[in-house]
Design a protein around this motif. Structure first.
Motif, PDB file in Angstrom:
ATOM      1  N   ALA A  46       0.832  -1.209   0.000  1.00 50.36           N
ATOM      2  CA  ALA A  46       0.000   0.000   0.000  1.00 50.36           C
ATOM      3  C   ALA A  46       0.864   1.257   0.000  1.00 50.36           C
ATOM      4  CB  ALA A  46      -0.930  -0.002   1.211  1.00 50.36           C
ATOM      5  N   ALA A  47       1.962   1.218   0.730  1.00 53.23           N
ATOM      6  CA  ALA A  47       2.860   2.374   0.807  1.00 53.23           C
ATOM      7  C   ALA A  47       3.947   2.336  -0.258  1.00 53.23           C
ATOM      8  CB  ALA A  47       3.506   2.448   2.194  1.00 53.23           C
ATOM      9  N   GLY A  48       4.072   1.193  -0.964  1.00 51.80           N
ATOM     10  CA  GLY A  48       5.104   1.062  -1.987  1.00 51.80           C
ATOM     11  C   GLY A  48       6.507   0.991  -1.401  1.00 51.80           C
ATOM     12  N   ILE A  49       6.621   0.308  -0.247  1.00 49.05           N
ATOM     13  CA  ILE A  49       7.901   0.243   0.468  1.00 49.05           C
ATOM     14  C   ILE A  49       8.295  -1.213   0.710  1.00 49.05           C
ATOM     15  CG2 ILE A  49       9.044   0.729   2.663  1.00 49.05           C
ATOM     16  CD1 ILE A  49       7.262   3.198   2.905  1.00 49.05           C
ATOM     17  N   MET A  50       9.596  -1.482   0.534  1.00 50.23           N
ATOM     18  CA  MET A  50      10.169  -2.773   0.880  1.00 50.23           C
ATOM     19  C   MET A  50      11.335  -2.517   1.833  1.00 50.23           C
ATOM     20  SD  MET A  50      12.029  -5.608  -1.556  1.00 50.23           S
ATOM     21  CE  MET A  50      10.550  -6.325  -2.232  1.00 50.23           C
ATOM     22  N   GLN A  51      11.349  -3.229   2.946  1.00 48.52           N
ATOM     23  CA  GLN A  51      12.442  -3.161   3.913  1.00 48.52           C
ATOM     24  C   GLN A  51      13.246  -4.451   3.788  1.00 48.52           C
ATOM     25  OE1 GLN A  51      13.207  -0.789   6.244  1.00 48.52           O
ATOM     26  NE2 GLN A  51      11.441   0.537   5.982  1.00 48.52           N
ATOM     27  N   VAL A  52      14.556  -4.329   3.581  1.00 49.24           N
ATOM     28  CA  VAL A  52      15.428  -5.491   3.441  1.00 49.24           C
ATOM     29  C   VAL A  52      16.513  -5.433   4.509  1.00 49.24           C
ATOM     30  CG1 VAL A  52      16.988  -6.754   1.904  1.00 49.24           C
ATOM     31  CG2 VAL A  52      15.021  -5.549   0.947  1.00 49.24           C
ATOM     32  N   GLN A  53      16.616  -6.497   5.295  1.00 45.21           N
ATOM     33  CA  GLN A  53      17.670  -6.609   6.293  1.00 45.21           C
ATOM     34  C   GLN A  53      18.884  -7.240   5.635  1.00 45.21           C
ATOM     35  OE1 GLN A  53      17.445  -5.515   9.582  1.00 45.21           O
ATOM     36  NE2 GLN A  53      15.559  -4.634   8.807  1.00 45.21           N
ATOM     37  N   SER A  54      20.026  -6.611   5.774  1.00 43.28           N
ATOM     38  CA  SER A  54      21.274  -7.101   5.200  1.00 43.28           C
ATOM     39  C   SER A  54      22.374  -6.854   6.226  1.00 43.28           C
ATOM     40  CB  SER A  54      21.546  -6.374   3.877  1.00 43.28           C
ATOM     41  OG  SER A  54      22.642  -6.950   3.212  1.00 43.28           O
ATOM     42  N   LEU A  55      23.619  -6.771   5.788  1.00 49.29           N
ATOM     43  CA  LEU A  55      24.733  -6.424   6.659  1.00 49.29           C
ATOM     44  C   LEU A  55      25.504  -5.275   6.035  1.00 49.29           C
ATOM     45  CD1 LEU A  55      26.162  -9.926   7.649  1.00 49.29           C
ATOM     46  CD2 LEU A  55      24.836  -8.383   9.084  1.00 49.29           C
ATOM     47  N   CYS A  56      25.868  -4.289   6.860  1.00 47.17           N
ATOM     48  CA  CYS A  56      26.671  -3.180   6.362  1.00 47.17           C
ATOM     49  C   CYS A  56      28.134  -3.618   6.275  1.00 47.17           C
ATOM     50  CB  CYS A  56      26.529  -1.952   7.264  1.00 47.17           C
ATOM     51  SG  CYS A  56      27.287  -2.111   8.894  1.00 47.17           S
ATOM     52  N   ASP A  57      28.945  -2.844   5.572  1.00 44.70           N
ATOM     53  CA  ASP A  57      30.359  -3.183   5.391  1.00 44.70           C
ATOM     54  C   ASP A  57      31.096  -3.322   6.719  1.00 44.70           C
ATOM     55  OD1 ASP A  57      30.051  -3.222   2.648  1.00 44.70           O
ATOM     56  OD2 ASP A  57      30.730  -1.153   2.378  1.00 44.70           O
ATOM     57  N   LYS A  58      30.804  -2.433   7.662  1.00 47.52           N
ATOM     58  CA  LYS A  58      31.484  -2.497   8.964  1.00 47.52           C
ATOM     59  C   LYS A  58      31.157  -3.789   9.699  1.00 47.52           C
ATOM     60  CE  LYS A  58      31.850   2.451   9.712  1.00 47.52           C
ATOM     61  NZ  LYS A  58      31.440   3.599  10.513  1.00 47.52           N
ATOM     62  N   CYS A  59      29.901  -4.198   9.670  1.00 51.01           N
ATOM     63  CA  CYS A  59      29.513  -5.429  10.366  1.00 51.01           C
ATOM     64  C   CYS A  59      30.034  -6.666   9.634  1.00 51.01           C
ATOM     65  CB  CYS A  59      28.005  -5.487  10.550  1.00 51.01           C
ATOM     66  SG  CYS A  59      27.411  -4.278  11.782  1.00 51.01           S
ATOM     67  N   ILE A  60      30.070  -6.625   8.309  1.00 50.02           N
ATOM     68  CA  ILE A  60      30.656  -7.729   7.545  1.00 50.02           C
ATOM     69  C   ILE A  60      32.105  -7.915   7.968  1.00 50.02           C
ATOM     70  CG2 ILE A  60      31.473  -8.421   5.252  1.00 50.02           C
ATOM     71  CD1 ILE A  60      28.860  -7.227   4.149  1.00 50.02           C
ATOM     72  N   GLU A  61      32.835  -6.810   8.089  1.00 51.26           N
ATOM     73  CA  GLU A  61      34.237  -6.875   8.509  1.00 51.26           C
ATOM     74  C   GLU A  61      34.343  -7.348   9.957  1.00 51.26           C
ATOM     75  OE1 GLU A  61      38.125  -3.985   8.999  1.00 51.26           O
ATOM     76  OE2 GLU A  61      36.481  -3.355   7.680  1.00 51.26           O
ATOM     77  N   TYR A  62      33.529  -6.769  10.841  1.00 54.49           N
ATOM     78  CA  TYR A  62      33.555  -7.111  12.256  1.00 54.49           C
ATOM     79  C   TYR A  62      33.263  -8.597  12.472  1.00 54.49           C
ATOM     80  CZ  TYR A  62      32.231  -7.333  17.160  1.00 54.49           C
ATOM     81  OH  TYR A  62      32.128  -7.697  18.480  1.00 54.49           O
ATOM     82  N   LEU A  63      32.309  -9.126  11.728  1.00 50.39           N
ATOM     83  CA  LEU A  63      31.926 -10.531  11.876  1.00 50.39           C
ATOM     84  C   LEU A  63      32.860 -11.482  11.141  1.00 50.39           C
ATOM     85  CD1 LEU A  63      28.080 -10.002  11.507  1.00 50.39           C
ATOM     86  CD2 LEU A  63      29.326 -10.567  13.615  1.00 50.39           C
ATOM     87  N   GLY A  64      33.802 -10.929  10.366  1.00 45.46           N
ATOM     88  CA  GLY A  64      34.781 -11.760   9.675  1.00 45.46           C
ATOM     89  C   GLY A  64      34.302 -12.353   8.369  1.00 45.46           C
ATOM     90  N   PHE A  65      33.251 -11.774   7.781  1.00 49.45           N
ATOM     91  CA  PHE A  65      32.712 -12.297   6.525  1.00 49.45           C
ATOM     92  C   PHE A  65      33.363 -11.708   5.285  1.00 49.45           C
ATOM     93  CE2 PHE A  65      28.605 -12.901   9.033  1.00 49.45           C
ATOM     94  CZ  PHE A  65      28.853 -14.235   9.279  1.00 49.45           C
ATOM     95  N   GLN A  66      34.189 -10.678   5.416  1.00 52.96           N
ATOM     96  CA  GLN A  66      34.721  -9.984   4.246  1.00 52.96           C
ATOM     97  C   GLN A  66      35.550 -10.900   3.361  1.00 52.96           C
ATOM     98  OE1 GLN A  66      35.825  -9.461   7.314  1.00 52.96           O
ATOM     99  NE2 GLN A  66      38.034  -9.329   7.299  1.00 52.96           N
ATOM    100  N   ASP A  67      36.190 -11.924   3.909  1.00 53.04           N
ATOM    101  CA  ASP A  67      37.005 -12.826   3.102  1.00 53.04           C
ATOM    102  C   ASP A  67      36.240 -14.048   2.639  1.00 53.04           C
ATOM    103  OD1 ASP A  67      39.246 -11.187   3.325  1.00 53.04           O
ATOM    104  OD2 ASP A  67      39.797 -12.092   5.242  1.00 53.04           O
ATOM    105  N   ALA A  68      35.104 -14.323   3.254  1.00 57.14           N
ATOM    106  CA  ALA A  68      34.353 -15.531   2.930  1.00 57.14           C
ATOM    107  C   ALA A  68      33.645 -15.419   1.589  1.00 57.14           C
ATOM    108  CB  ALA A  68      33.330 -15.833   4.033  1.00 57.14           C
ATOM    109  N   GLY A  69      33.010 -14.254   1.322  1.00 50.99           N
ATOM    110  CA  GLY A  69      32.275 -14.076   0.074  1.00 50.99           C
ATOM    111  C   GLY A  69      31.341 -15.237  -0.160  1.00 50.99           C
TER     112      GLY A  69
END
Length: 79
Positions: A46-69
């Motif tokens: 109705a509002a024409g909105i979609m909310q998507v949960q993802s990970l920001c670059d800082k959290c990807i790095e903090y969680l150690g996912f930057q090398d995993a891809g």
């Protein structure tokens, strides 16, 4: 439709885009299971909105996912 990306870890906004039509393959949503879609994507048609949960670059790095891809780990990140 306006799509808002928010970090699921820290809650910070990542980005927002305006699209005519949501193409699941283009946005990587086609690789998600029904449960994953339910958990990370919320749509208000109705509002024409979609909310998507993802990970920001800082959290990807903090969680150690930057090398995993997606090198055989089974993880695919929408961000």
């Amino acid at each position: 439709m306006r799509i808002y990306y928010t970090c699921d870890c820290c809650g910070e906004p990542i980005d927002e885009i305006e699209v005519e039509e949501v193409d699941d393959a283009k946005f990587g949503f086609d690789c998600l299971t029904a449960k994953e879609r339910q958990d990370i994507i919320k749509v208000d048609t109705a509002a024409g909105i979609m909310q998507v949960q993802s990970l920001c670059d800082k959290c990807i790095e903090y969680l150690g996912f930057q090398d995993a891809g997606d090198r055989g780990t089974g993880h695919r990140f929408l961000h």
